[in-house]
Write a protein that holds these residues in place. Sequence first.
Motif, PDB file in Angstrom:
ATOM      1  N   TYR A  49       0.275  -1.257  -0.106  1.00 46.80           N
ATOM      2  CA  TYR A  49       0.357   0.132  -0.458  1.00 46.80           C
ATOM      3  C   TYR A  49       1.087   1.459  -0.170  1.00 46.80           C
ATOM      4  O   TYR A  49       0.555   2.288   0.028  1.00 46.80           O
ATOM      5  CB  TYR A  49      -1.059  -0.233   1.322  1.00 46.80           C
ATOM      6  N   MET A  78      -0.339   4.007  -2.312  1.00 45.21           N
ATOM      7  CA  MET A  78      -1.700   3.818  -1.795  1.00 45.21           C
ATOM      8  C   MET A  78      -2.210   5.245  -1.131  1.00 45.21           C
ATOM      9  O   MET A  78      -2.927   6.029  -1.035  1.00 45.21           O
ATOM     10  CB  MET A  78      -2.962   2.809  -1.477  1.00 45.21           C
ATOM     11  N   TYR A  89      -9.314  -2.291  -1.567  1.00 41.55           N
ATOM     12  CA  TYR A  89      -8.802  -0.502  -2.214  1.00 41.55           C
ATOM     13  C   TYR A  89      -8.702  -0.764  -3.911  1.00 41.55           C
ATOM     14  O   TYR A  89      -8.190  -2.261  -4.702  1.00 41.55           O
ATOM     15  CB  TYR A  89      -7.656  -0.339  -1.592  1.00 41.55           C
ATOM     16  N   ASP A  90      -9.007   0.122  -4.593  1.00 44.99           N
ATOM     17  CA  ASP A  90      -9.568   0.549  -6.090  1.00 44.99           C
ATOM     18  C   ASP A  90      -7.795  -0.027  -7.118  1.00 44.99           C
ATOM     19  O   ASP A  90      -7.383  -0.833  -7.803  1.00 44.99           O
ATOM     20  CB  ASP A  90      -9.719   1.601  -6.471  1.00 44.99           C
ATOM     21  N   ASP A  92      -5.887  -1.731  -5.262  1.00 45.38           N
ATOM     22  CA  ASP A  92      -5.432  -3.153  -5.367  1.00 45.38           C
ATOM     23  C   ASP A  92      -5.395  -3.896  -5.801  1.00 45.38           C
ATOM     24  O   ASP A  92      -6.567  -5.051  -5.587  1.00 45.38           O
ATOM     25  CB  ASP A  92      -5.665  -3.437  -3.167  1.00 45.38           C
ATOM     26  N   VAL A 109      -9.117   7.572   0.048  1.00 40.14           N
ATOM     27  CA  VAL A 109      -8.395   6.202  -0.244  1.00 40.14           C
ATOM     28  C   VAL A 109      -9.950   5.379  -1.215  1.00 40.14           C
ATOM     29  O   VAL A 109     -10.435   4.444  -0.448  1.00 40.14           O
ATOM     30  CB  VAL A 109      -7.796   5.486  -0.187  1.00 40.14           C
ATOM     31  N   GLN A 169     -12.864   1.840  -2.416  1.00 39.22           N
ATOM     32  CA  GLN A 169     -12.281   0.883  -2.278  1.00 39.22           C
ATOM     33  C   GLN A 169     -13.811   0.488  -3.444  1.00 39.22           C
ATOM     34  O   GLN A 169     -14.933   1.172  -3.534  1.00 39.22           O
ATOM     35  CB  GLN A 169     -12.599   0.848  -0.794  1.00 39.22           C
TER      36      GLN A 169
END
Length: 190
Positions: A29, A32, A144-145, A147, A175, A177
């Motif tokens: 991350y 992110m 998460y978008d 991820d 962040v 998702q």
Amino acid sequence: MALGFVRPARPEDAGEIARIQLSTWRTAYRRMFPAHVLANLDEAYLARGWSEAITAAPSPRHRVLIAVEQGESASHVVGFVAAGPADDQALAPEEPPLTDDVAAITDLLVEPRWGRRGHGSRLLAATVDLWREDGFKAAVAWAYDADEAMRKFLVSTGWEPDGAARALDVDDMLVPQLRLHVSVDQQPPG
């Protein structure tokens, strides 16, 4: 040759779970989240939270499982999953509560250096087996978008986006998702 297996987490695993969470977040991350947010995560604080999740779960249907890789000379805790009944944390903004036959994954992490060895699949399969025993019919998980690895993993195991989205406020940075879902009904034989 290494052997991988999954077992319920024990209180003495809390420190390893926290270490894996911290290591994985700081690796996976890092693009992110703001660097100072990841740098300020406290492993001891995380370990206390995992200890409580293991020893004082809100219900018997809340579980923490760990993945272990056992080699010839040593065993290593390499990943974990935390799951239970879907609660408010599983909801999209303004969404009514989900039914009591819906489970949710709150965390599913495999330390990057141990990735691509089947540990995530074993963790997920063991979790689904427990959900079926507990009478759950469906499950949700937020990803998460950014991820892509987690989204691809879940989709490869039958999960699909359900149209729900949200954004977490992490130190004044949003962040995004998306939520995925899957049916966990027992499939008929044949």
